[in-house]
Motif scaffolding. Structure first.
Motif, mmCIF file in Angstrom:
data_model
loop_
_atom_site.group_PDB
_atom_site.id
_atom_site.type_symbol
_atom_site.label_atom_id
_atom_site.label_comp_id
_atom_site.label_asym_id
_atom_site.label_seq_id
_atom_site.Cartn_x
_atom_site.Cartn_y
_atom_site.Cartn_z
ATOM 1 N N GLU B 100 27.504 -22.330 -25.542
ATOM 2 C CA GLU B 100 27.476 -23.239 -26.700
ATOM 3 C C GLU B 100 26.749 -22.603 -27.877
ATOM 4 O O GLU B 100 27.149 -22.747 -29.021
ATOM 5 N N ASN B 101 25.664 -21.865 -27.576
ATOM 6 C CA ASN B 101 24.933 -21.140 -28.621
ATOM 7 C C ASN B 101 25.885 -20.195 -29.358
ATOM 8 O O ASN B 101 25.819 -20.062 -30.573
ATOM 9 N N LEU B 102 26.742 -19.543 -28.576
ATOM 10 C CA LEU B 102 27.630 -18.545 -29.159
ATOM 11 C C LEU B 102 28.815 -19.144 -29.901
ATOM 12 O O LEU B 102 29.323 -18.559 -30.848
ATOM 13 N N THR B 103 29.298 -20.314 -29.464
ATOM 14 C CA THR B 103 30.503 -20.867 -30.073
ATOM 15 C C THR B 103 30.217 -21.823 -31.233
ATOM 16 O O THR B 103 31.117 -22.144 -32.000
ATOM 17 N N LEU B 104 28.989 -22.266 -31.377
ATOM 18 C CA LEU B 104 28.682 -23.260 -32.414
ATOM 19 C C LEU B 104 29.125 -22.816 -33.809
ATOM 20 O O LEU B 104 29.897 -23.508 -34.480
ATOM 21 N N ALA B 105 28.632 -21.663 -34.237
ATOM 22 C CA ALA B 105 28.941 -21.221 -35.605
ATOM 23 C C ALA B 105 30.422 -20.853 -35.784
ATOM 24 O O ALA B 105 31.028 -21.271 -36.777
ATOM 25 N N VAL B 120 36.110 -15.217 -27.866
ATOM 26 C CA VAL B 120 35.273 -14.249 -28.582
ATOM 27 C C VAL B 120 33.902 -14.171 -27.924
ATOM 28 O O VAL B 120 33.345 -13.092 -27.714
ATOM 29 N N ALA B 121 33.361 -15.337 -27.587
ATOM 30 C CA ALA B 121 32.039 -15.392 -26.968
ATOM 31 C C ALA B 121 32.017 -14.613 -25.653
ATOM 32 O O ALA B 121 31.086 -13.846 -25.381
ATOM 33 N N MET B 122 33.046 -14.802 -24.841
ATOM 34 C CA MET B 122 33.092 -14.107 -23.556
ATOM 35 C C MET B 122 33.177 -12.599 -23.768
ATOM 36 O O MET B 122 32.562 -11.825 -23.034
ATOM 37 N N LYS B 123 33.912 -12.206 -24.794
ATOM 38 C CA LYS B 123 34.035 -10.772 -25.099
ATOM 39 C C LYS B 123 32.651 -10.180 -25.383
ATOM 40 O O LYS B 123 32.293 -9.135 -24.848
ATOM 41 N N TYR B 124 31.874 -10.867 -26.209
ATOM 42 C CA TYR B 124 30.570 -10.313 -26.564
ATOM 43 C C TYR B 124 29.539 -10.480 -25.457
ATOM 44 O O TYR B 124 28.603 -9.695 -25.344
ATOM 45 N N LEU B 125 29.710 -11.507 -24.624
ATOM 46 C CA LEU B 125 28.814 -11.638 -23.466
ATOM 47 C C LEU B 125 29.038 -10.454 -22.536
ATOM 48 O O LEU B 125 28.113 -9.948 -21.904
ATOM 49 N N GLN B 126 30.304 -10.003 -22.494
ATOM 50 C CA GLN B 126 30.635 -8.816 -21.710
ATOM 51 C C GLN B 126 29.909 -7.594 -22.285
ATOM 52 O O GLN B 126 29.301 -6.815 -21.546
ATOM 53 N N VAL B 131 27.771 -12.091 -18.884
ATOM 54 C CA VAL B 131 28.850 -13.048 -18.662
ATOM 55 C C VAL B 131 28.459 -14.138 -17.671
ATOM 56 O O VAL B 131 28.753 -15.321 -17.870
ATOM 57 N N GLU B 132 27.750 -13.762 -16.610
ATOM 58 C CA GLU B 132 27.433 -14.739 -15.567
ATOM 59 C C GLU B 132 26.435 -15.801 -16.024
ATOM 60 O O GLU B 132 26.228 -16.798 -15.346
ATOM 61 N N LYS B 133 25.816 -15.585 -17.192
ATOM 62 C CA LYS B 133 24.817 -16.554 -17.658
ATOM 63 C C LYS B 133 25.374 -17.560 -18.649
ATOM 64 O O LYS B 133 24.631 -18.305 -19.280
ATOM 65 N N LYS B 134 26.695 -17.597 -18.791
ATOM 66 C CA LYS B 134 27.258 -18.366 -19.899
ATOM 67 C C LYS B 134 26.918 -19.845 -19.878
ATOM 68 O O LYS B 134 26.844 -20.484 -20.920
ATOM 69 N N ASP B 135 26.707 -20.417 -18.690
ATOM 70 C CA ASP B 135 26.424 -21.851 -18.640
ATOM 71 C C ASP B 135 24.945 -22.160 -18.427
ATOM 72 O O ASP B 135 24.587 -23.303 -18.146
ATOM 73 N N GLU B 136 24.109 -21.146 -18.555
ATOM 74 C CA GLU B 136 22.677 -21.377 -18.398
ATOM 75 C C GLU B 136 22.065 -21.840 -19.705
ATOM 76 O O GLU B 136 22.560 -21.535 -20.783
ATOM 77 N N TYR B 137 20.929 -22.534 -19.592
ATOM 78 C CA TYR B 137 20.160 -22.866 -20.780
ATOM 79 C C TYR B 137 19.166 -21.737 -21.042
ATOM 80 O O TYR B 137 18.678 -21.102 -20.117
ATOM 81 N N PRO B 138 18.852 -21.510 -22.329
ATOM 82 C CA PRO B 138 17.966 -20.392 -22.681
ATOM 83 C C PRO B 138 16.653 -20.364 -21.909
ATOM 84 O O PRO B 138 16.146 -19.286 -21.622
ATOM 85 N N ALA B 154 25.035 -13.349 -32.758
ATOM 86 C CA ALA B 154 25.242 -12.823 -34.109
ATOM 87 C C ALA B 154 26.593 -12.113 -34.196
ATOM 88 O O ALA B 154 27.304 -12.227 -35.196
ATOM 89 N N LEU B 155 26.956 -11.407 -33.122
ATOM 90 C CA LEU B 155 28.214 -10.656 -33.135
ATOM 91 C C LEU B 155 29.441 -11.560 -33.151
ATOM 92 O O LEU B 155 30.506 -11.180 -33.639
ATOM 93 N N CYS B 156 29.302 -12.773 -32.608
ATOM 94 C CA CYS B 156 30.452 -13.690 -32.537
ATOM 95 C C CYS B 156 31.012 -14.043 -33.910
ATOM 96 O O CYS B 156 32.164 -14.458 -34.023
ATOM 97 N N LEU B 157 30.198 -13.900 -34.943
ATOM 98 C CA LEU B 157 30.714 -14.158 -36.282
ATOM 99 C C LEU B 157 31.376 -12.921 -36.854
ATOM 100 O O LEU B 157 31.792 -12.915 -38.009
ATOM 101 N N GLU B 158 31.441 -11.854 -36.035
ATOM 102 C CA GLU B 158 32.084 -10.596 -36.411
ATOM 103 C C GLU B 158 31.615 -10.116 -37.788
ATOM 104 O O GLU B 158 32.401 -9.983 -38.739
ATOM 105 N N PRO B 159 30.299 -9.885 -37.899
ATOM 106 C CA PRO B 159 29.747 -9.463 -39.186
ATOM 107 C C PRO B 159 30.056 -7.998 -39.455
ATOM 108 O O PRO B 159 30.422 -7.264 -38.546
#
Lengths: 223, 245
Positions: B100-105, B120-126, B131-138, B154-159
């Motif tokens: 959710e952190n990654l997809t919000l913006a 996109v989020a999964m790509k950058y988690l890779q 990747v295995e932490k995607k559903d964890e809370y910070p 930050a990368l998910c916005l493809e800066p």
């Protein structure tokens, strides 16, 4: 003791419970509207515009600085009298609830504001760097965190408002204290109905205290 | 004429009378890996925050891709989106899962669909290896993991460029390497990067340029090799002698 048991006829009990239900309903309405007003008030008070800040400040000063009883009388009795020339008819109870909402909103403003200010500045900066607007930041990041902090105080605020609804007795509303007073005037004494009302308020208090503790424990999990 | 990616033009930033950045100027081209180094209080964090718009200099201007970064202008937010920013203290949103952190913006700002944003989020988690932490809370993640998630976010916005403000300073030593490796990967793939750091090893091996600050002024600005082997200024020599144990 005998007199107490004699008092608890089905009719009396129903009448008292009816009043209790109304007390809780007023509590629910006021806490919900108060929370909405609180979010608006908090946003005003933390705003960078001096005018908006002043409006928020004026609101909280007026409604935290005067007694709720006076506010209820002002809205339910004084205002209709002052506006009687318009020929409009007002329902005192409704106006009384409006006054309670404004009062609760002022206290909520302070509570929510402290919740928002308690959120780390870094959270705001992160939303900025991700391009989120002020409203998006508040809605998805800041307010959820602020509310987590203030849910236990909010539940106890709800309890306070249920008790405060007894002030509406003074303007003729139906609620628990009024029910007890009415039954007291009918029967032999007022002591027993008042004791009964007291017990009912305490039962609600104990239930809500439990809920508050459960909420505190649940929220601590995600900390 | 091509514009530099980042142009800092004689900026000065003060806080309550203290001059944090004093008449700093530099230009950064696409693909450069620039490290900002210097003692504490030298102004390097303030400088990078001015570049990103988190601070506003009193004098001077910042240009990104030729456009002036001005909080009062309508395209302020749009220009800032070209820069990803990674904080020393991560600043992940605790009320959301990693995904959710990654997809919000991407969803709320870029208008992507939930599915697109998740892909996109999964790509950058890779990329950051989480990747295995995607559903964890910070709060369930270690510091190093949080920082890698922050980089992915930050990368998910493809800066077009990534700015790092002391990315490893708040981490336990054994986690620093994981984060630096991710940053090195990004560098190898041609990302333009500005990194404020105390990690001399990283600066020496990954950066192609070093900017040394002291007391708010840019004292030396050379390529990394020259800086570490043969710095020009006495103050740079002095600093290096103190930090290279």
């Amino acid at each position: 003791m005998n007199a107490f048991i004699e008092f608890l006829t089905l009719d009396n009990l129903t009448y008292m419970l009816f009043g209790l239900v109304w007390s809780v309903i007023y509590g629910v309405i006021v806490v919900l509207v108060g929370t909405i007003l609180g979010i608006i008030g908090a946003a005003l008070k933390i705003s960078k515009h001096k005018v908006l800040q002043s409006i928020g400040g004026l609101y909280t000063t007026v409604f935290i600085g005067t007694p709720m009883m006076l506010q209820i009388l002002f809205f339910a009795v004084a205002l209709p009298q002052a506006l009687s020339f318009t020929g409009m008819r007002f329902e005192p109870t409704t106006l009384g609830v409006v006054a309670m909402c404004l009062n609760a909103g002022a206290y909520q403003t302070e509570l929510i504001r402290s919740g928002i200010l308690g959120v780390d500045k870094g959270q705001w900066e992160a939303t900025e760097t991700l391009g989120l607007s002020y409203f998006q930041a508040m809605r998805y990041v800041i307010l959820p965190q602020a509310f987590k902090r203030i849910i236990p105080p909010l539940i106890s605020e709800f309890m306070t408002l249920i008790k405060d609804s007894s002030l509406l007795y003074n303007i003729g509303a139906i609620e628990l204290t009024a029910s007890a007073s009415v039954l007291g005037s009918r029967s032999a004494g007022i002591m027993i109905p008042y004791l009964d009302a007291g017990i009912m308020y305490i039962v609600i208090y104990l239930i809500l205290s439990r809920v508050e503790k459960m909420a505190e424990r649940r929220l601590a999990v995600s900390d | 004429m091509t514009n530099s990616m980042i142009k800092v033009d004689h900026i000065t930033k003060t806080f309550n009378g203290f001059t944090a950045v004093n008449d700093a100027s530099l230009e950064i081209e696409k693909g450069e890996i620039v490290c900002l180094i210097g003692p504490s209080g030298s102004g390097k964090s303030t400088l990078i925050r001015c570049i990103n718009g988190l601070e506003h200099p009193e004098t001077g201007k910042v240009y990104i891709d030729g456009e002036e970064l001005d909080p009062k202008s309508g395209n302020f937010a749009q220009i800032r989106r070209k820069m990803g920013f990674v904080f020393q203290h991560f600043n992940l949103f605790p009320n959301m899962t990693v995904l959710e952190n990654l997809t919000l913006a991407p969803v709320k700002v870029l208008g992507k669909s939930q599915q697109e944003a998740e892909d996109v989020a999964m790509k950058y988690l890779q990329v950051v290896g989480l990747v295995e932490k995607k559903d964890e809370y910070p709060n369930k993640l270690s510091g190093g993991q949080k920082q890698r998630v922050a980089i992915a976010r930050a990368l998910c916005l493809e800066p077009e460029m990534m700015l790092f403000d002391e990315p490893t300073s708040a981490l336990d030593p054994e986690m620093v390497l994981d984060v630096l490796n991710v940053m090195k990967e990004l560098a190898n793939e041609g990302m333009t990067m500005i990194v404020v750091t105390h990690e001399m090893g990283f600066a020496k091996t990954v950066a192609n340029r070093v900017v040394f600050l002291e007391d708010g002024k840019i004292v030396e600005d050379t390529d990394a090799k020259t800086f570490y082997e043969n710095p020009e200024s006495d103050r740079a020599k002095d600093f290096l002698s103190k930090v290279m144990y």
